[in-house]
Design a protein around this motif. Sequence first.
Motif, PDB file in Angstrom:
ATOM      1  N   UNK A  87      40.563  51.014  43.226  1.00  0.00           N
ATOM      2  CA  UNK A  87      39.464  51.081  42.511  1.00  0.00           C
ATOM      3  C   UNK A  87      39.392  49.466  42.012  1.00  0.00           C
ATOM      4  N   UNK A  88      37.944  49.041  42.069  1.00  0.00           N
ATOM      5  CA  UNK A  88      37.789  47.762  41.447  1.00  0.00           C
ATOM      6  C   UNK A  88      38.121  47.692  40.058  1.00  0.00           C
ATOM      7  N   UNK A  89      38.888  46.354  39.549  1.00  0.00           N
ATOM      8  CA  UNK A  89      39.322  46.303  38.320  1.00  0.00           C
ATOM      9  C   UNK A  89      38.299  45.662  37.307  1.00  0.00           C
ATOM     10  N   UNK A  90      36.992  45.592  37.707  1.00  0.00           N
ATOM     11  CA  UNK A  90      36.041  45.252  36.840  1.00  0.00           C
ATOM     12  C   UNK A  90      35.223  46.406  36.189  1.00  0.00           C
ATOM     13  N   UNK A  91      35.848  47.529  36.378  1.00  0.00           N
ATOM     14  CA  UNK A  91      35.093  48.728  35.962  1.00  0.00           C
ATOM     15  C   UNK A  91      36.167  49.452  34.844  1.00  0.00           C
ATOM     16  N   UNK A  92      35.470  49.468  33.517  1.00  0.00           N
ATOM     17  CA  UNK A  92      35.978  49.911  32.343  1.00  0.00           C
ATOM     18  C   UNK A  92      36.534  51.344  32.432  1.00  0.00           C
ATOM     19  N   UNK A  93      37.515  51.442  31.955  1.00  0.00           N
ATOM     20  CA  UNK A  93      38.188  52.909  31.723  1.00  0.00           C
ATOM     21  C   UNK A  93      38.162  53.512  30.432  1.00  0.00           C
ATOM     22  N   UNK A  94      37.794  54.969  30.467  1.00  0.00           N
ATOM     23  CA  UNK A  94      37.653  55.627  29.284  1.00  0.00           C
ATOM     24  C   UNK A  94      39.172  55.933  28.615  1.00  0.00           C
ATOM     25  N   UNK A  95      39.149  55.465  27.288  1.00  0.00           N
ATOM     26  CA  UNK A  95      40.298  56.242  26.692  1.00  0.00           C
ATOM     27  C   UNK A  95      40.460  57.366  26.010  1.00  0.00           C
ATOM     28  N   UNK A  96      41.387  58.125  26.319  1.00  0.00           N
ATOM     29  CA  UNK A  96      41.564  59.706  25.784  1.00  0.00           C
ATOM     30  C   UNK A  96      42.465  59.770  24.500  1.00  0.00           C
ATOM     31  N   UNK A  97      42.074  60.483  23.494  1.00  0.00           N
ATOM     32  CA  UNK A  97      42.835  60.473  22.303  1.00  0.00           C
ATOM     33  C   UNK A  97      42.789  62.195  22.185  1.00  0.00           C
TER      34      UNK A  97
END
Length: 344
Positions: free
Chosen positions: A60-70
């Motif tokens: 995956x390209x590293x300029x794509x943000x990730x969703x943080x799960x809590x």
Amino acid sequence: MITTRLIVDNNVNKTQAYTQAVEKLIQGEIVAFPTETVYGLGAIATNEQAVAKIFEAKGRPSDNPLIVHVGEAHHILKYVKDIPQKANDCIETFWPGPLTVILNAIPNTFAPNVTAGLSTVGLRMPDHPIALELLRRLGQPVAAPSANRSGKPSPTTALHVEKDLQGRIPLILDGGATGIGLESTVVDFTVDPPVILRPGGVTAQMLRDVIGEVIDPDTTTVEDETVPRAPGMKYAHYAPDAPVFLIEPDHEAVENAITSIHMKHQKVALLAPDEFKQYHADWFFSLGNQQNLETSARHLYAHLRSCDDTVTDIILVTVPIKTGVGAAILNRLEKAANGNWWHS
């Protein structure tokens, strides 16, 4: 690397499965797990080296943000500067559930490769017993995109994950098929009125019923030079091996398209409501009833993946009406087809 898939149900020692998963995450490894939307591929969101393994495994390209799960809604107070009232109202209404809220992050809270260099972060609390139990036992935020090779249809079963990432990740928690089948709705609450960045199971109307005006832009892509503020805003996504073409759910148009493809001695797979089965596509994958879009959403990715098990030359998919979850389905289909529509 050996990939282990652990079935998590009432017939196995759940504690052992969760303990193994938590240990892997704490050791800086990545673990795939089910959510109510699709399977996620998680790493502790404060560990930059662990998060890097997500990008490596997915390609995956590293300029794509990730969703943080809590695992608990109140945990986000440790990660964001403030929570606007509208965001708080939506969190109270839709969490746990398929809603990701974009908020201003406290600086240096998350690994920089989680936020792709942005000052904002996407957070959600998944509505799945395995995901919640894992997050609560871990007690740390987990960055998790979908657990598939980048660009391919998102996984809705552990077997999909295994097919894509066998030998690339150490552990998969198998909780059966997911329920919704499409990724979460992403809403930017750093602006007012809030803006839907990615449609999903929480529809625009559902949001408006809670907080009033919400901007729902009719776009599916952004310019490559821009930095996306949410996953799925950049690059082709959700695509099987054969080219995908979208087509209106018109009987004459579908029949003519199949005839035209066959006249070129090509094979065609059709994803459409049951009423279109009569048109003799080489493979037919039912999207259920046109009035029950939740069923279409639940099976969409699995059907796109099933096309890879055929030798079809072209995949035709009828588009849904753009109301409710239909907007999310159309969003994913336009990306899978890279904007291609069938023209006879």
